[in-house]
Scaffold this motif. Structure first.
Motif, PDB file in Angstrom:
ATOM      1  N   GLU A  64      23.546  10.603 -37.932  1.00 53.88           N
ATOM      2  CA  GLU A  64      22.494   9.884 -37.200  1.00 53.88           C
ATOM      3  C   GLU A  64      22.526   8.325 -37.332  1.00 53.88           C
ATOM      4  O   GLU A  64      22.291   7.565 -36.434  1.00 53.88           O
ATOM      5  CB  GLU A  64      21.147  10.372 -37.663  1.00 53.88           C
ATOM      6  CG  GLU A  64      20.803  11.660 -37.238  1.00 53.88           C
ATOM      7  CD  GLU A  64      19.844  12.637 -37.973  1.00 53.88           C
ATOM      8  OE1 GLU A  64      19.138  11.915 -38.922  1.00 53.88           O
ATOM      9  OE2 GLU A  64      19.675  13.806 -37.571  1.00 53.88           O
ATOM     10  N   GLU A 122      25.155   6.617 -38.409  1.00 57.12           N
ATOM     11  CA  GLU A 122      26.585   5.912 -37.798  1.00 57.12           C
ATOM     12  C   GLU A 122      27.102   5.042 -39.210  1.00 57.12           C
ATOM     13  O   GLU A 122      28.079   4.367 -38.998  1.00 57.12           O
ATOM     14  CB  GLU A 122      26.402   5.411 -36.633  1.00 57.12           C
ATOM     15  CG  GLU A 122      25.769   6.078 -35.443  1.00 57.12           C
ATOM     16  CD  GLU A 122      25.877   5.183 -34.033  1.00 57.12           C
ATOM     17  OE1 GLU A 122      26.228   4.169 -34.063  1.00 57.12           O
ATOM     18  OE2 GLU A 122      25.645   5.888 -33.013  1.00 57.12           O
ATOM     19  N   GLU A 155      27.943   7.464 -22.052  1.00 56.51           N
ATOM     20  CA  GLU A 155      27.181   7.411 -23.158  1.00 56.51           C
ATOM     21  C   GLU A 155      28.404   6.976 -24.170  1.00 56.51           C
ATOM     22  O   GLU A 155      29.499   7.676 -24.269  1.00 56.51           O
ATOM     23  CB  GLU A 155      26.210   8.275 -23.715  1.00 56.51           C
ATOM     24  CG  GLU A 155      25.146   8.396 -22.717  1.00 56.51           C
ATOM     25  CD  GLU A 155      24.239   9.376 -23.117  1.00 56.51           C
ATOM     26  OE1 GLU A 155      24.175   9.685 -24.373  1.00 56.51           O
ATOM     27  OE2 GLU A 155      23.342  10.252 -22.219  1.00 56.51           O
ATOM     28  N   VAL A 199      29.013   7.502 -28.498  1.00 63.19           N
ATOM     29  CA  VAL A 199      28.807   8.208 -29.570  1.00 63.19           C
ATOM     30  C   VAL A 199      29.629   7.756 -30.730  1.00 63.19           C
ATOM     31  O   VAL A 199      30.910   8.014 -30.622  1.00 63.19           O
ATOM     32  CB  VAL A 199      28.645   9.841 -29.426  1.00 63.19           C
ATOM     33  CG1 VAL A 199      28.247  10.434 -30.406  1.00 63.19           C
ATOM     34  CG2 VAL A 199      27.826  10.248 -28.097  1.00 63.19           C
ATOM     35  N   ALA A 206      31.145   8.265 -34.622  1.00 66.62           N
ATOM     36  CA  ALA A 206      31.430   9.401 -35.581  1.00 66.62           C
ATOM     37  C   ALA A 206      32.382   8.956 -36.575  1.00 66.62           C
ATOM     38  O   ALA A 206      32.848   8.066 -36.693  1.00 66.62           O
ATOM     39  CB  ALA A 206      31.906  10.702 -35.004  1.00 66.62           C
ATOM     40  N   PRO A 245      27.157  14.665 -22.061  1.00 66.47           N
ATOM     41  CA  PRO A 245      26.893  13.891 -23.253  1.00 66.47           C
ATOM     42  C   PRO A 245      26.022  15.024 -24.330  1.00 66.47           C
ATOM     43  O   PRO A 245      26.467  14.877 -25.575  1.00 66.47           O
ATOM     44  CB  PRO A 245      25.856  12.747 -22.908  1.00 66.47           C
ATOM     45  CG  PRO A 245      26.484  12.495 -21.651  1.00 66.47           C
ATOM     46  CD  PRO A 245      26.564  13.801 -21.217  1.00 66.47           C
ATOM     47  N   GLU A 246      24.771  15.509 -23.936  1.00 63.80           N
ATOM     48  CA  GLU A 246      24.126  16.558 -24.783  1.00 63.80           C
ATOM     49  C   GLU A 246      25.127  17.590 -25.356  1.00 63.80           C
ATOM     50  O   GLU A 246      24.803  17.852 -26.414  1.00 63.80           O
ATOM     51  CB  GLU A 246      22.951  16.653 -24.107  1.00 63.80           C
ATOM     52  CG  GLU A 246      23.289  17.748 -22.688  1.00 63.80           C
ATOM     53  CD  GLU A 246      23.274  16.946 -21.505  1.00 63.80           C
ATOM     54  OE1 GLU A 246      23.179  17.674 -20.457  1.00 63.80           O
ATOM     55  OE2 GLU A 246      23.409  16.034 -21.511  1.00 63.80           O
ATOM     56  N   LYS A 264      27.328  15.856 -28.101  1.00 60.40           N
ATOM     57  CA  LYS A 264      26.326  15.736 -29.234  1.00 60.40           C
ATOM     58  C   LYS A 264      26.144  16.890 -30.164  1.00 60.40           C
ATOM     59  O   LYS A 264      26.151  16.924 -31.384  1.00 60.40           O
ATOM     60  CB  LYS A 264      25.206  14.910 -28.811  1.00 60.40           C
ATOM     61  CG  LYS A 264      25.431  13.235 -28.395  1.00 60.40           C
ATOM     62  CD  LYS A 264      23.996  12.998 -27.902  1.00 60.40           C
ATOM     63  CE  LYS A 264      24.358  11.825 -27.367  1.00 60.40           C
ATOM     64  NZ  LYS A 264      23.072  10.876 -26.673  1.00 60.40           N
ATOM     65  N   LEU A 286      29.171  17.781 -31.996  1.00 55.55           N
ATOM     66  CA  LEU A 286      29.345  16.891 -33.324  1.00 55.55           C
ATOM     67  C   LEU A 286      28.392  17.297 -34.350  1.00 55.55           C
ATOM     68  O   LEU A 286      28.520  17.423 -35.578  1.00 55.55           O
ATOM     69  CB  LEU A 286      29.124  15.467 -32.890  1.00 55.55           C
ATOM     70  CG  LEU A 286      30.179  14.808 -32.105  1.00 55.55           C
ATOM     71  CD1 LEU A 286      30.107  13.394 -31.881  1.00 55.55           C
ATOM     72  CD2 LEU A 286      31.655  15.199 -32.582  1.00 55.55           C
ATOM     73  N   ARG A 287      27.202  17.696 -33.952  1.00 55.73           N
ATOM     74  CA  ARG A 287      25.954  18.112 -34.917  1.00 55.73           C
ATOM     75  C   ARG A 287      26.535  19.314 -35.755  1.00 55.73           C
ATOM     76  O   ARG A 287      26.302  19.362 -36.914  1.00 55.73           O
ATOM     77  CB  ARG A 287      24.741  18.225 -33.965  1.00 55.73           C
ATOM     78  CG  ARG A 287      23.643  18.514 -35.098  1.00 55.73           C
ATOM     79  CD  ARG A 287      22.366  18.530 -34.373  1.00 55.73           C
ATOM     80  NE  ARG A 287      21.152  18.816 -35.352  1.00 55.73           N
ATOM     81  CZ  ARG A 287      20.657  20.046 -35.586  1.00 55.73           C
ATOM     82  NH1 ARG A 287      21.090  21.019 -34.940  1.00 55.73           N
ATOM     83  NH2 ARG A 287      19.439  20.219 -36.475  1.00 55.73           N
TER      84      ARG A 287
END
Length: 360
Positions: free
Chosen positions: A185, A187, A199, A201, A203, A241-242, A245, A248-249
């Motif tokens: 969160e 970064e 977008e 992101v 990581a 994108p969602e 994400k 990754l989560r």
């Protein structure tokens, strides 16, 4: 008493060496199992927890006549009976209907106050009135003629006594999941940026490489000379994108995203594709398991095509189990999803036709 007059303090503790885990058992085609006579059981496949082999026995119409209106379940130690001299296996256990989302707790923590029971080969303990059929059939747990139970087991291997300052030291639970979530969160220390759907992101390459061999190959391939200190930018095509994400989560925390109940099946479909793409087998299996519970007339054809394209044998069998009901098959054939299935997976059509001929 010491010369100074102050009493000497000491402490000791008894520690139980334990091993824990849980097993999810799904009963497909519940209505068909109602024909099993009272007192007769259907055995689950064996599963291993704590170094021992277990099984769950399912009594659709109760274990005896007095409880014929109930579903009974028993947990059995499914091991060889010829080891007569072997001591009983001591374990705590709990069986309950699996909810929409299992609580995020340390494995076995909920059984801390449960009694320790003895299990011997071929013998176990019975939930005589696990749930009434009336209650089950009127609950949200029964979906698509299927329901799932969760069995938690803590095996107590032995006890040992040790001197310890137990009155002074309290060790908290591991907070690695929370720390890694914070890393994603904030970064902080991020060394790779993904561009996905317009977008960006950020990581951490090491985390992703540890969780996925596909990420490892993609993020640690030889870099151009003079570019070793530059941030790595990776473009991700054909993914929302969602969804990325959420992938990754899960890589950082092992958790699925929180979604509305009506959106769960679509989210799992997208995540399954992403998990297969990046070689994240556990995430793929979790999505496959959840989709098995969401099959309905509107989604069956789409989910079946997904199962075929991404080699999900369990999900494919669940779809065919749903389509085995003539009314379901007729309704699914009339959907747009079935038309898509016929175009995208023509090899499946032969199986569907063969099945339909067998049930008409």
């Amino acid at each position: 008493m010491p010369s100074g007059g102050k009493p000497r303090r000491s402490a000791s503790a008894i520690f139980a060496d334990t091993a824990s885990g849980h097993h999810l058992l799904t009963v497909h085609g519940y209505s068909r199992t109602k024909g099993v006579p009272t007192g007769e059981r259907v055995k689950s496949r064996p599963f291993a927890i704590g170094g021992h082999r277990w099984r769950i026995d399912y009594y659709p119409n109760g274990v005896r006549a007095e409880v014929a209106d109930y579903v009974s379940l028993s947990l059995m130690l499914d091991e060889d009976e010829d080891v007569a001299a072997a001591p009983a296996v001591k374990a705590q256990y709990d069986i309950r209907l699996a909810g929409e989302a299992e609580e995020e707790e340390e494995e076995g923590a909920a059984l801390a106050s449960s009694p320790v029971d003895d299990f011997t080969p071929g013998r176990g303990w019975v939930y005589t009135t696990f749930v009434s059929r009336e209650e089950l059939e009127g609950s949200e747990h029964l979906r698509n003629d299927s329901f799932t139970v969760r069995c938690d087991i803590v095996v107590v291997r032995d006890y040992r006594a040790e001197d310890a300052a137990v009155a002074f030291v309290s060790v908290p639970q591991c907070d690695l999941r929370r720390d890694l979530a914070g890393l994603l969160e904030t970064e902080k220390g991020a060394d790779v940026v993904f561009e996905v759907g317009g977008e960006t992101v950020a990581a951490h390459r090491c985390v992703l490489a540890a969780r996925s061999s596909v990420f490892a190959a993609e993020l640690f391939r030889p870099m151009k000379e003079g570019n070793a200190d530059a941030g790595v930018i990776v473009r991700v095509e054909d993914m929302k994108p969602e969804v990325f994400k959420a992938l990754l989560r899960f890589a950082y925390t092992g958790l699925l995203p929180e979604t509305r109940k009506e959106d769960q099946d679509v989210t799992c479909q997208h995540l399954l594709v992403a998990a297969d793409r990046y070689g994240m087998r556990r995430l793929k299996l979790i999505c496959e398991e959840k989709l098995c519970e969401c099959i309905n007339v509107g989604s069956a054809a789409i989910v079946l095509a997904l199962a075929e394209q991404h080699r999900c044998e369990g999900l494919k069998k669940a779809c065919f189990d749903f389509l085995a009901a003539p009314a379901n098959l007729r309704a699914v054939v009339a959907t747009e999803g079935f038309q898509h299935l016929s175009r995208s997976c023509p090899s499946l059509m032969a199986e569907v036709i063969t099945m339909s001929l067998g049930i008409t």
